[in-house]
Design an enzyme around this catalytic site. Structure first.
Site, PDB file in Angstrom:
ATOM      1  N   HIS A 264       0.835  -1.205   0.000  1.00 58.28           N
ATOM      2  CA  HIS A 264       0.000   0.000   0.000  1.00 58.28           C
ATOM      3  C   HIS A 264       0.873   1.259   0.000  1.00 58.28           C
ATOM      4  O   HIS A 264       0.744   2.124  -0.874  1.00 58.28           O
ATOM      5  CB  HIS A 264      -0.904  -0.024   1.241  1.00 58.28           C
ATOM      6  CG  HIS A 264      -1.805   1.172   1.380  1.00 58.28           C
ATOM      7  ND1 HIS A 264      -3.117   1.172   0.978  1.00 58.28           N
ATOM      8  CD2 HIS A 264      -1.566   2.412   1.880  1.00 58.28           C
ATOM      9  CE1 HIS A 264      -3.661   2.359   1.217  1.00 58.28           C
ATOM     10  NE2 HIS A 264      -2.732   3.138   1.776  1.00 58.28           N
ATOM     11  N   GLU A 265       1.795   1.329   0.956  1.00 62.92           N
ATOM     12  CA  GLU A 265       2.664   2.509   1.036  1.00 62.92           C
ATOM     13  C   GLU A 265       3.575   2.586  -0.191  1.00 62.92           C
ATOM     14  O   GLU A 265       3.922   3.665  -0.656  1.00 62.92           O
ATOM     15  CB  GLU A 265       3.489   2.494   2.319  1.00 62.92           C
ATOM     16  CG  GLU A 265       2.678   2.490   3.627  1.00 62.92           C
ATOM     17  CD  GLU A 265       1.696   3.640   3.753  1.00 62.92           C
ATOM     18  OE1 GLU A 265       1.877   4.690   3.085  1.00 62.92           O
ATOM     19  OE2 GLU A 265       0.694   3.490   4.499  1.00 62.92           O
ATOM     20  N   HIS A 268       1.879   4.532  -2.862  1.00 59.24           N
ATOM     21  CA  HIS A 268       2.070   5.974  -2.646  1.00 59.24           C
ATOM     22  C   HIS A 268       3.470   6.397  -3.095  1.00 59.24           C
ATOM     23  O   HIS A 268       3.659   7.430  -3.731  1.00 59.24           O
ATOM     24  CB  HIS A 268       1.942   6.309  -1.152  1.00 59.24           C
ATOM     25  CG  HIS A 268       0.530   6.337  -0.630  1.00 59.24           C
ATOM     26  ND1 HIS A 268      -0.445   7.134  -1.162  1.00 59.24           N
ATOM     27  CD2 HIS A 268      -0.061   5.677   0.409  1.00 59.24           C
ATOM     28  CE1 HIS A 268      -1.587   6.971  -0.483  1.00 59.24           C
ATOM     29  NE2 HIS A 268      -1.383   6.069   0.478  1.00 59.24           N
ATOM     30  N   GLU A 294      -4.462   8.091  -2.875  1.00 58.19           N
ATOM     31  CA  GLU A 294      -5.011   6.850  -2.321  1.00 58.19           C
ATOM     32  C   GLU A 294      -5.343   5.854  -3.427  1.00 58.19           C
ATOM     33  O   GLU A 294      -5.247   4.642  -3.219  1.00 58.19           O
ATOM     34  CB  GLU A 294      -6.252   7.199  -1.488  1.00 58.19           C
ATOM     35  CG  GLU A 294      -6.610   6.193  -0.425  1.00 58.19           C
ATOM     36  CD  GLU A 294      -5.576   6.030   0.696  1.00 58.19           C
ATOM     37  OE1 GLU A 294      -4.708   6.910   0.883  1.00 58.19           O
ATOM     38  OE2 GLU A 294      -5.623   4.980   1.373  1.00 58.19           O
TER      39      GLU A 294
END
Lengths: 501, 501
Positions: A264-265, A268, A294
């Site tokens: 997830h990170e 980003h 997001e």
């Protein structure tokens, strides 16, 4: 109409100074959350205060105002034009609030945050209530200062998702909610539920770290322009495009925290690493909105890393990192278990299907709060009612209900919708990508280069050159459209839970 | 004569702003040398440039000049008085150099440093010569701008060791040299030489790190206000008094690099951690000079950690960290080996006895260079002659001779004497401490608390409140006195090498 290059030079120098403070602030923030010794925090906070004040000083200076007026509509490039627009936006957002009122608000924010933490620990909403009431009052007034067309809440949404409005959300959210709640009740009635217990098992921290690093590497994250560290509340942070850092945390009994969290990170981080280098030291060298940011993290976490195609390639690799716990677990039991859907109280622990429902609870409440239709004292009761209505469960305490999130204690009203928008954008992006790339084949071959390049070419490289809805329009040929998310979850979960179609 | 507290408030705010930039710069410097991904360095360097310019801007501002004039001699406390003095010093040092000339000099510095690295790698002094000539020219002119009483070199010494002069050094250094070279020839004639080969042996990196950490902890280094990391060129850095970081490096075949290096940097760090907290955010929250700082690192590295009493307590502990290599090595062979004296070419690898001789080579050359008695082109020949005269060895190449140190490439003339002064100060401090504390008993009992507290009470806490020679006078009751160093090394090495007395 040409404008003096002198003004552009001065303007760029100011932006560079501001970006330099922001990079230093970013490094201090990363350090405080990963490496800094605990006693150093007070001193570091003072330094942060000094540098933040310098950013504020530049953003609201007479000098920048003069340059904005001189350059607006007359800049020599579209990049410069957008930078002027961003600077004006920051200028206006700040100067429209009376200085004294803003100072009081900042003080209230920091008080409210520690009171909130105490209230949450003690399940004591009444303790937090007066602070939250004041914060709401400020935000209602700020919304008036900033201005809006239809709904006061639009002025707050604008901070996080420029162009987004209550009108759009009120059209989109109910449609999504109807589909999700329908799907949820089918899922709950299914006889083919996954067994999440199969995922429990010891997975040593160093092995999780190694696997997480390997996943980042495969995604195309550049470790020469970033690093992975451990922290308590994971985040990614872009200091500059060549230094974008990821953090994660490890639970030795549940690898999902680290593995899906890192991916997830990493999503980003890929965004920030791939913003065009020529936007460096301008306010454009950043993600264009919270929602688009997001969309990038959720795309990688869910559309890639929770997909069947992804694990077809990666499950046997995964098993080599923790053979003691997983070598005998069949692929399909694993794949289904990492996609278990189950209503729960805590947003950040929610699965990809119920997550948006958590957001809608918050959206409905904060919209009504800012609009003045409800008051802070009504929140605990209304929270529980909405939870029952949307998710079919009622929190047993405010700590696992209305007090769970930090956002409101910092005055962040209007932020929550970004998370749900991120899901919808990600689904739209996924659908658009699949018209051009065989995404499943890429995943099955472990070839993410094509995917990463497509995202960079269509989204990452622009930074803030394009606004969020402009990105979505250009990428997908349409505006915000929730149908793609609905189609995606419906197909995926019909399959996993073997629902009738 | 009372002065408006308004002026002091404004002055303190400026100092705090400056200290904030310096803390941010410090963190960035630490990060670049320990954690930062390599591609991020260019962007970070630009940020460093912006923040350094802000420090320079404050130091030379009309605003600070006005406040200095207003507060000088009329400040409300001795702390404020010293802060005004430091600010004036920084102001004058900077504004006395014409701005354009200073800018050219800064550019030259960064060019010269990379040319020096190339010249050193290729053993090509001629490549570096023109840059070094220009640097010397600048420094000769700067010395004229800054002013001096007796010798032009005094103006440069002042930057690193306020109050130190050629007159003092020319009295002290020959005396020390005579004693050291005499001792050295006795040592070389001794039949009782230690065998350094006994120290070779595998010592795993993680075990060295654990032992180094344990040593720091025993010294009284506060890990809640600091941390230990790995780097290429070890250093300690104080970001604020509650965040003072140590770095080290590990050689698995030679533990001395990490163990003595960590204790050395730990000595610097103890100084910075124990500066009085009420000096925070002023220029006084720093070591008072390079020489005093070095006295702290050398005190711990040599007077403590290379002493017989220290190892009496710690050798058996040490052995448990690398039993495979050291469990059969007798204590005295170990103790003598870590104190081997042997002339060598490279300063930073020198033992505690010959180290000062390396410094004197450099001192004599740079004093004559700045004074105009010799020229840059003469350096390689003169270097080798001095090395033969003082240490009895001649480098086989300029790379291991005149090109070995980075200092001159950065224009740092006048810095080297600080290292030798640090030795002499440390010996004086050691002698003074022993009048009040049974230092050997402390070491044998592993009780460093008394020692650390004594150093804090007499040296650390003052930061820059006292000037270097004031500290030495107050601690020892006399000025710079080389006899203590001479006595210390004579006794120690007569013993180790079993020399006749």
């Amino acid at each position: 109409m040409a404008v003096s290059s002198h003004a552009e030079t001065k303007f760029s120098a100011l932006l560079k100074e501001q970006a330099s403070y922001e990079e230093a602030i970013g490094l201090m923030a990363w350090d405080m959350r990963t490496k800094a010794p605990k006693k150093g925090v007070d001193g570091r906070s003072e330094v942060l205060g000094v540098l933040s004040a310098k950013v504020h000083e530049i953003q609201t200076s007479e000098e920048i105002k003069t340059l904005i007026d001189e350059l607006k509509g007359r800049a020599s490039s579209s990049k410069m034009e957008r930078a002027v627009e961003e600077a004006e936006e920051a200028y206006l957002r700040t100067v429209k609030i009376p200085a004294e009122e803003y100072r009081e608000y900042v003080t209230l924010q920091s008080q409210a945050e520690s009171i909130w933490a105490e209230a949450k620990d003690n399940n004591d909403f009444a303790l937090f209530q007066p602070y939250l009431e004041k914060l709401v009052d400020y935000k209602r007034r700020f919304a008036e200062y900033w201005g809006y067309e239809d709904h006061k809440y639009d002025a707050l949404l604008h901070s996080y998702e420029p162009g987004m409005t209550v009108r759009i959300l009120d059209e989109v959210f109910p449609k999504v909610r109807k589909a999700l709640t329908g799907l949820l009740s089918d899922i709950q009635a299914s006889d083919n539920k996954p067994d999440p217990a199969v995922l429990e098992g010891h997975f040593p921290k160093d092995k999780q770290a190694a696997f997480s690093e390997e996943m980042l590497r495969r995604m195309g994250y550049d470790f020469d322009a970033g690093r992975l560290d451990e922290t308590i509340h994971p985040f990614a942070i872009g200091l500059n495009q060549n230094d974008v850092r990821v953090t994660t945390k490890y639970d030795e009994q549940d690898f999902r925290t680290a593995v899906f969290g890192t991916i997830h990170e990493g999503g980003h981080a890929l965004y920030e690493q791939n913003i065009s280098k020529d936007l460096a030291f301008t306010p454009l060298a950043d993600g264009t909105s919270m929602g688009i940011h997001e969309s990038q993290s959720l795309f990688w976490e869910n559309f890639i890393a929770r997909s069947e195609s992804f694990w077809k390639n990666h499950y046997s690799l995964f098993q080599t990192y923790a053979p003691d716990s997983f070598k005998d677990l069949p692929f399909h039991d694993f794949y289904k278990a990492v996609n278990e859907v189950k209503p729960s109280f805590i947003r950040i622990e929610a699965d990809e299907l119920t997550y948006c429902l958590h957001i809608m609870v918050r959206y409905e409440l904060e919209k009504a709060l800012i609009g003045g239709e409800i008051e802070v004292r009504d929140l605990p009761k209304l929270w529980n009612e909405k939870m029952e209505e949307y998710l079919g469960i009622i929190p047993s305490s405010d700590s696992e209900g209305v007090l769970q999130d930090i956002h409101w204690s910092g005055g962040d009203f209007g932020y929550f919708p970004s998370y749900a928008l991120g899901y919808m954008y990600a689904a739209q992006i996924n659908a658009a990508m699949r018209k051009e790339i065989d995404v499943d084949a890429c995943m099955e071959n472990g070839d993410f280069e094509q995917i990463r390049k497509w995202l960079t070419a269509n989204i990452h490289k622009y930074g803030k050159l394009k606004k969020p809805l402009e990105i979505i329009q250009d990428v997908t040929g349409e505006g915000l459209n929730p149908d793609h998310l609905i189609t995606y979850v419906t197909e995926k979960y019909q399959n996993i839970y073997q629902l009738s179609r």
